[in-house]
Each structure stands twice: as structure tokens, then as C-alpha cells.
Scaffold this active site. Sequence first.
Site, PDB file in Angstrom:
ATOM      1  N   GLY A  78     139.970   0.463  32.181  1.00 31.98           N
ATOM      2  CA  GLY A  78     140.603  -0.853  32.197  1.00 31.98           C
ATOM      3  C   GLY A  78     140.035  -1.736  31.105  1.00 31.98           C
ATOM      4  O   GLY A  78     139.366  -2.720  31.390  1.00 31.98           O
ATOM      5  N   SER A  79     140.303  -1.392  29.850  1.00 30.66           N
ATOM      6  CA  SER A  79     139.578  -1.995  28.734  1.00 30.66           C
ATOM      7  C   SER A  79     139.734  -3.506  28.626  1.00 30.66           C
ATOM      8  O   SER A  79     138.824  -4.182  28.205  1.00 30.66           O
ATOM      9  CB  SER A  79     139.992  -1.342  27.432  1.00 30.66           C
ATOM     10  OG  SER A  79     141.325  -1.671  27.129  1.00 30.66           O
ATOM     11  N   SER A  80     140.887  -4.066  28.989  1.00 32.18           N
ATOM     12  CA  SER A  80     141.044  -5.509  28.801  1.00 32.18           C
ATOM     13  C   SER A  80     140.444  -6.259  29.984  1.00 32.18           C
ATOM     14  O   SER A  80     140.491  -5.807  31.109  1.00 32.18           O
ATOM     15  CB  SER A  80     142.513  -5.877  28.625  1.00 32.18           C
ATOM     16  OG  SER A  80     143.188  -5.756  29.829  1.00 32.18           O
TER      17      SER A  80
END
Lengths: 151, 421
Positions: A78-80
Amino acid sequence: MTNAPYPEQRPTDPAPPQTAKARAMVRRRATGAALVFQKAFSFLGDVDMDTGVIIARGHEHEGQSIAGKVMIYPESKGSSGGCIVLMTLAKRGRQPAAIVLEKPADPNIVEGAILAGVALVCEPERSLVASVPNGALVSVDGTTGQVSWSA
Amino acid sequence: MKLTDDEKRMLDGQRGEPAARALDYLVQFGDAFGAERFVDVIYAHYPAEMSIYRGNVEDAIEYAATGARVCIPTTSSTLACDLEQWERVGCPRPLYELQARVVAAHRRLGVLGTYTCTPQHLGFVPPKGSYIISVESSAIVYYNSVLGARTNRGGMFTRFSAVTGKYPLMGYLLDENRRGTHLFRIRLGPDELRTDADYSALGFHAGAIVGSEVPVFDRLGTPTQSNLLALGAALATSGSVTLFHAPGHTAEAASIEQAFAGTRPKETHEVGRKELDAVRDTLTTVAPGERVDFVTLGCPHYTLDQLRFVAEWFRQHRKRVHPDVRLWVCTNRMTRQAATWEGITQQIEAAGGLVICDSCPVESHMRISTCKEFGLKTPQCDAMVTDSCKMARYVGDLLGCKTALRDRAACLQTAAAGKLL
């Protein structure tokens, strides 16, 4: 020393410190207790923004705090959103001391680490998730990429 | 990083403390990724600091209080509510007030309050080859691919580029990272690849295959502006695509060979009807005949012509939105004003729909995490039909509802019938 009647006995000899090189990303130096994750970690959702306590249900470190720790984990998920969580933690003084990421660091986590003043290295030469014991005292140099610890 | 004299002076505070600090952060960022120097960016599309991430609002306000000002044209992405009709759509007052504080902070910074995922529809159309910095994945893909401007996937640091006009030369700003990696040969007739929903399904299929790499499409039919926007939005949903090439339609590569710049495709895939049907099946969890209570169009935000289509459809079919269905047609504020001037907004409202601006269901008070924060019941809708793979993919998790993917006309039929056709 040679006058000693008996050979010096040091049954609790500490193991020599171990080191590994990683890719230097965010130029801070920090030392702290290792919090080693076997699975991917998400700052957004896995951790409480106000306290730094891991709140994800059933997580291997549920209930433990990341504040002041050296987090060692295989990859981000969930990079953001990770950036804002790290920043918010830093405003509360609950940020980790350093992050050691085994996969390449994505821009989002790098932005968060810069704003939060957290040392960040990635892509170590060997798996540190596998070699650093949880709780070991770890030093991370974000300028040279050096990670060292004693068991 | 190697800095120019001008940049060194900025770092020394000649352009003020906020610019010096912003550039220092960008130097650290560029150093982390091995960038050698900065480039000048001519435009920024800025994160809207949605209240769904609590820390964002306080941070936006604190940042504006530092006295920082943007130095290049800067637009803003979507918010959590329609600033003009928040009460009408059920947004709680505290959420609106939180967003209004962000709007005030943006004005202080000099950020334009566009609050849209499609700033390119508002005339922010940077020339081919220019460097820009943008948040919002669908806009990023459009800018890179269709327009040939160059941007990475912007994050929080977009604000520092807006304040300094600088971005490290790295990633998709460099030629070597703009080469195609995967070739998709399209085996679809004009009737099979025509609507925005068709192009969206194609993008969703290809994005899942390429992940963060660069797809190249051979024989993309005769795509319209909104078709290419739909394709890119879906590529950045199932994958994290930043750039695609469709020779003949996109800005950079005139031929398949040019798109791969002398390299061979890592993979070649054929795409036919079967692949698009599989996407529709994956994203459709409502059974035909089952009750639908929400229809969303405008992901990404609709153009004036797409709004016109909706109004025309109701007029021609002499239909109204079923009383148990909410129809949201999302767009930006400028386009809604143009639509109101044309009488389009009034026609859609007379048929029982709403033209929403500044926001969309995924960013709104209907999002489960936002509901929890503001004490609203969840889920706020049971089954949503949409013409966008991006919307269908995200509402399932974020709103907790069932979904169906249909083209625009079928979405409107569903809105009128109150059940999936």
C-alpha cells in the site's frame, strides 16, 4: 594479565558485532532495538498515527510500538499514504529511529523518512529479516549504508 | 546532486526560508535516488490533502502558515466533498468545515482550487517534452502518454516542487525509462472497442500484466480523448502504470519500433473479446436483475460532452432515475458551470441525478474510514454500477458495496430501472 592464577574466564563473551552493507537512501544515523517483520508492512492501516502502536489485527507485532525502533521489513505494501503517517508520527515524537527495507524503497516512503528525520537504507547485501534477531541493538548509517548489530 | 549557482542561492535562502527548506528536501530526495541534477518544472498538480487521512489537514494548514508560496501554475486534486452542495449529498458539516480550512490554506499558498482529477480538462495542457510534477494516477498517465509531458508519480514532495519550480532528473523524466516493455496486439473490432468502458476494461487487463512497466498498444482503434483517459486510469488501477504508448495516438512514439527504441518487448500479448469480458466479470459482483442503489459516472471526472450525453439520454428515452437510486455524475466545477450554462446540469437534475464536483464517492463521506471518523453508518450503499474499472475496483473495498461494470448507456438504463440489466 599474565600474573592471573587462572586463565581469564569469560563465559558470557558477547558475540562480535555483525555488519551488512545496504543502499543508503536517507542520510541520518540512528541506533535502536530491532523490530523485525517477517511480512510486508503498511504504515497506512497497520499502525496508529498518534501512538506508533501496531494496531493491525493478528499482526506479528500487534500491540507493540514502532517508536524509536529500527524497523526491518521485507517490503512496503500500500505504497501511498505511508508518507503522511510517518510525518504525523514524527510530529508526535513517535517515529521509528530507522527503517531497513529489503526491497527497493519507493518514493513515498523516502519522502516520509526525509520529513520525519528517519534514517533509511534498502536492498541489503543479504537478508536482514533473516539474520537480525528481534530486539537486537542495531545501528543504521543512512550515509554509508552500513547496518551493524550485536545479538 | 550538482546544483546550479541559482539553485545554490535558493538553498542559501535568497528566495526565502520556505523555498530554501523545500529545495533542501528535494536535494535529499534526489540524492536518495541518485539524481545528478534538477530540472525546471513548469506546472504542478497538487495533492488536495483530503481529510480522510487525518494528519493531512493539519499538515496542509501548518505548511501554509510557513509563508510558502508556489512559483509555478499549480492546480489541486479532488477533495472529500462538493464544496457547493455538500449538505444536499449528505456530507456531515464537520467534514465540510475541515475541507473549507484546506481550501483557505491552498489560497494562502497560491494553489488554485480546481479540486479535480482531470486538470487537463481545465486547460492545464503542458507541451510535449516539458517537465511537470503531478499527483493523481490517471492524470499522470494522461500527461505522460497522451500529451508527452514528463512526470513521475508525485507525492507529498509535489508541494516542494511547486514552491521551488524544481524536480530531480530521475525516473520517467529520463529517456531510457520511457521505452516500451510489453506489447499488446489488439484483436478487437470497432464495435468491441468503442466506449470508455471498453477502453477501461482493456487498461485494467493490461495493467495487471505490466505492473509498473510501460505497455505499448498496437491497433487501438480510433480512440477519443475520453477513451485514452479511461484506458490510462485503468492501467494505473490494476497496475501502477505511469506511461503507455499507442503509436499514432499518443505523443512520443510514431511506430511500434520507436516505442521500444531498439529493444525487444519483454512480452507480447494478444487481447480479444475474451480478455475484456473477463475484466467485466471480475468487477461485476451484482447479479443481473439484482437491486442497484447507486450509479456513478465521471471517474475520471467527466468532460462537458460526456455530461451532455447523460442529459440527452434522459431526454431521448423519456426516463427518470429510479427513486431508490442515487445517480452521481462527477466533474470539475468549471465544467459544471459550463454545463449549467448549456442547461445540461438542470436536465440531469430534473431526471433525478446529481452533477457532483470537487469530489467523487471514493473520496467522500461514504468512504468507510471517513464514516467511522464522523460517526456515520456503513455501508452507505449496497450495489454500485459504474462505467469505470477504477471506480469499480476501489468502491468494493473503500465503500464496502457490490459493483458492476457497464458502459455509460447501460449505466443510465440501470439507474432508471433500479436493478442491474
